[in-house]
Design an enzyme around this catalytic site. Structure first.
Site, mmCIF file in Angstrom:
data_model
loop_
_atom_site.group_PDB
_atom_site.id
_atom_site.type_symbol
_atom_site.label_atom_id
_atom_site.label_comp_id
_atom_site.label_asym_id
_atom_site.label_seq_id
_atom_site.Cartn_x
_atom_site.Cartn_y
_atom_site.Cartn_z
ATOM 1 N N ASP A 1 -3.976 3.108 -4.801
ATOM 2 C CA ASP A 1 -4.086 2.052 -6.018
ATOM 3 C C ASP A 1 -5.425 1.641 -6.543
ATOM 4 O O ASP A 1 -5.643 1.217 -7.492
ATOM 5 C CB ASP A 1 -3.180 1.015 -5.687
ATOM 6 C CG ASP A 1 -1.671 1.201 -5.544
ATOM 7 O OD1 ASP A 1 -1.383 2.269 -6.016
ATOM 8 O OD2 ASP A 1 -0.899 0.310 -4.923
HETATM 9 P P1 NAP Z 1 -2.092 2.303 -1.297
HETATM 10 O O1 NAP Z 1 -2.084 2.383 -2.569
HETATM 11 O O2 NAP Z 1 -0.937 1.746 -0.658
HETATM 12 O O3 NAP Z 1 -2.016 4.133 -0.916
HETATM 13 C C1 NAP Z 1 -1.920 4.164 0.517
HETATM 14 C C2 NAP Z 1 -2.102 5.865 0.549
HETATM 15 O O4 NAP Z 1 -2.432 6.102 1.681
HETATM 16 C C3 NAP Z 1 -0.727 6.524 0.262
HETATM 17 O O5 NAP Z 1 -0.893 7.075 -1.115
HETATM 18 C C4 NAP Z 1 -0.330 7.356 1.289
HETATM 19 O O6 NAP Z 1 -0.148 8.693 0.760
HETATM 20 C C5 NAP Z 1 -1.587 7.288 2.253
HETATM 21 N N1 NAP Z 1 -1.244 7.466 3.510
HETATM 22 C C6 NAP Z 1 -0.481 6.783 4.034
HETATM 23 N N2 NAP Z 1 -0.485 7.174 5.518
HETATM 24 C C7 NAP Z 1 -1.538 7.958 5.587
HETATM 25 C C8 NAP Z 1 -2.081 8.670 6.794
HETATM 26 N N3 NAP Z 1 -1.363 8.831 7.975
HETATM 27 N N4 NAP Z 1 -2.956 9.492 6.475
HETATM 28 C C9 NAP Z 1 -3.626 9.879 5.252
HETATM 29 N N5 NAP Z 1 -3.076 9.130 4.063
HETATM 30 C C10 NAP Z 1 -2.020 8.181 4.341
HETATM 31 O O7 NAP Z 1 -3.455 1.557 -0.367
HETATM 32 P P2 NAP Z 1 -4.703 1.107 -1.240
HETATM 33 O O8 NAP Z 1 -5.279 2.010 -2.141
HETATM 34 O O9 NAP Z 1 -5.347 0.580 -0.109
HETATM 35 O O10 NAP Z 1 -4.120 -0.144 -1.985
HETATM 36 C C11 NAP Z 1 -3.660 -1.060 -1.575
HETATM 37 C C12 NAP Z 1 -2.436 -1.832 -2.170
HETATM 38 O O11 NAP Z 1 -1.904 -2.693 -1.494
HETATM 39 C C13 NAP Z 1 -2.838 -2.553 -3.632
HETATM 40 O O12 NAP Z 1 -1.923 -2.158 -4.432
HETATM 41 C C14 NAP Z 1 -2.819 -3.525 -3.229
HETATM 42 O O13 NAP Z 1 -2.689 -4.611 -4.467
HETATM 43 C C15 NAP Z 1 -1.736 -3.792 -2.277
HETATM 44 N N6 NAP Z 1 -1.874 -5.167 -1.252
HETATM 45 C C16 NAP Z 1 -2.909 -5.389 -0.691
HETATM 46 C C17 NAP Z 1 -2.898 -6.398 -0.063
HETATM 47 C C18 NAP Z 1 -4.158 -6.831 0.661
HETATM 48 O O14 NAP Z 1 -4.464 -8.049 1.258
HETATM 49 N N7 NAP Z 1 -5.113 -6.012 1.089
HETATM 50 C C19 NAP Z 1 -2.006 -7.359 0.010
HETATM 51 C C20 NAP Z 1 -0.680 -7.149 -0.565
HETATM 52 C C21 NAP Z 1 -0.727 -6.106 -1.338
HETATM 53 P P3 NAP Z 1 0.704 9.666 1.523
HETATM 54 O O15 NAP Z 1 1.899 9.057 1.699
HETATM 55 O O16 NAP Z 1 0.827 10.845 0.694
HETATM 56 O O17 NAP Z 1 0.102 10.044 2.647
#
Ligand code: NAP
Length: 455
Positions: free
Chosen positions: A382
């Protein structure tokens, strides 16, 4: 004599808390911040034990041993990835303590007026934060269903329970002698805490925890008024405001409002990933990826939640070392909500000893992308999704993102074409300049590092 010592200890403790928050602002001073916070808390406890109100140390000692028996193993054995649920659990304990102290004080002293009002605020927030935090713990630890549970009229029911609880509280303030009302008031507050969390998806829990942290702080602050303890008022106000500010920062970084987090049932969105998989993408092997990295002059690594899942931070540090030794400039682009808790990436990269000055915040790194040869996205989705800027109808529309698509070449390590937290497809993966590196982040990085060192 003792009575004149404790105010000094309290002032030192309050200074320690304020400095702790200040120093925890940067990874470079965070350890110092934690230490000074711990010293502050020790001074606060010692100062309180010296007060004349303490009539017997026996129960305090028993509580000390029970608390330590729970706290010490948690500190030692809970892994880094379990920090969000650990935080939820400790908020639950703090809130329950505040609520129980308020309850004891109610039955002991039946205060009136301002003190009774503070007591009702303390116990209302304390009880609801206790059950809400336990629910958040359950969702984060995946012991409760992650998805938001919603039904018709839910907000009406929740609001109804809250309003009745508040009405009972007001009745108790007006007439504290109605002791029969107090258990009803308490149970309603406990129920409201559960109801509050039911419609919120597991992935929104970190933001909710920040908010619950704030409630627990405000409860402690109110307790300070009940017990006439200035340090509790100071510490509670610091906790309450910092938790609130953190929740606001997180909401902003996701371009979402409080009401959307609390009532939006985010995470129910189901987009067809099947359609996404049908579109062609270019993929590459570890060997090819290593060659591309070796030929670059400037590389930016974008870590995300997948790095945390795979625990790939040590392999990333190795890659950073290998490339840096070859004169390649390597930096890490840190999005404020990458991962699942604030500072998630900073903590993991610090654990792997990645130099702090290699971590660059979003606003600083974004202008660098057009000058970057290779962006290596490791388990992030994301936070690099251009839909946030280009698609007004996207659930992440308006969320500030890392402009990875502006680099010459983009390589993305992830296991499949599955979406991330927001449940949406990512156009970045279909660009001509993008190469998908399918696999577990740790395993794939091990492969790249091996290719680079044996080449
Ligand atoms: P993300 O959008 O959740 O994407 C994570 C990606 O990691 C997934 O597409 C997944 O794809 C991949 N993944 C999972 N396990 C893996 C592994 N073992 N090896 C390789 N890839 C792996 O993560 P992000 O880009 O960090 O974004 C964070 C999201 O969380 C945002 O939407 C944000 O708003 C939300 N959020 C964050 C917080 C905070 O405080 N940081 C709090 C609440 C919500 P595959 O399954 O294909 O591997």
């Amino acid at each position: 004599m003792m009575e004149s010592v404790f105010p000094v200890l309290y002032i030192l403790a309050a200074a320690g808390f304020i400095l702790a928050i200040k120093w925890m602002n940067s990874p470079a001073t965070a350890r110092r911040g934690v230490l000074v916070g711990e010293i502050g808390m020790l001074l606060a406890v010692v100062g309180t034990l010296l007060r004349a109100e303490v009539v017997s140390y026996q129960w305090i000692l028993i509580a000390f041993f029970i608390g330590s028996a729970i706290g010490v193993p948690i500190a030692y054995y809970m892994p880094m990835t379990a920090v969000p649920q650990r935080t939820a659990f400790s908020h639950a304990c703090g809130a329950l303590a505040a609520a129980l102290i308020g309850t004891a004080e109610y039955y002991r002293a039946k205060p009136h007026g301002v003190v009774m009002t503070a007591l009702i605020v303390e116990t209302l927030l304390g009880f609801l934060t206790f059950t809400a935090s336990m629910m958040a713990f359950g969702k984060l630890a995946e012991r409760l269903p992650q998805r938001p549970i919603t039904y018709r009229g839910q907000n009406f029911v929740n609001l109804g329970v809250f309003v009745i609880a508040v009405a009972c509280g007001v009745a108790l303030i007006i007439s504290p002698e109605q002791t029969w009302l107090y258990p009803i008031f308490s149970v309603l507050a406990l129920i409201f805490g559960v109801l509050l969390i039911v419609p919120i998806g597991g992935a929104d829990m970190p933001t909710v925890i920040a908010l619950l942290n704030s409630y627990a702080g405000l409860s402690a602050c109110a307790m300070g008024f009940v017990l006439n303890n200035r340090l509790l008022i100071t510490a509670g106000a610091l906790d309450g405001s910092s938790g609130f500010i953190l929740a606001v920062i997180m909401c902003k970084a996701m371009n979402r409002s409080f009401s959307n987090v609390l009532f939006g049932a985010f995470g129910t969105i189901q987009l067809t990933t099947g359609k996404a998989e049908a579109r062609p993408v270019r993929s590459a092997s570890a060997e090819e990826a290593a060659e591309i990295l070796d030929a670059a002059r400037k590389v930016v690594i974008v870590p995300g939640y997948g790095m945390a899942v795979a625990q790939a931070q040590h392999k990333l540090r190795e890659l950073h070392d290998i490339l840096s030794k070859r004169g390649i400039e390597v930096s890490f682009a840190i999005h404020p909500v990458a991962g699942r808790m604030p500072g998630h990436m900073n903590v993991l990269l610090a654990e792997a000893d990645v130099p702090y000055d290699r971590l660059v915040e979003m606003d600083e790194i974004n202008p660098e992308f057009p000058r970057t040869d290779v962006v290596l996205v490791v388990g992030a989705n994301d936070v690099v999704n251009p839909a946030a800027r280009l698609d007004k109808n996207s659930p992440i529309a308006g969320m500030p993102i890392l402009n990875a698509s502006e680099a010459q070449t983009v390589m993305v390590i992830k296991r499949s074409m599955n979406p991330g937290f927001a449940g949406i497809d990512n156009e970045l993966y279909y660009l001509d300049k993008t190469l998908m590196l399918f696999g577990d982040a740790k395993a794939f990085l091990t492969g790249i590092n091996k290719e680079l060192t044996t080449a």
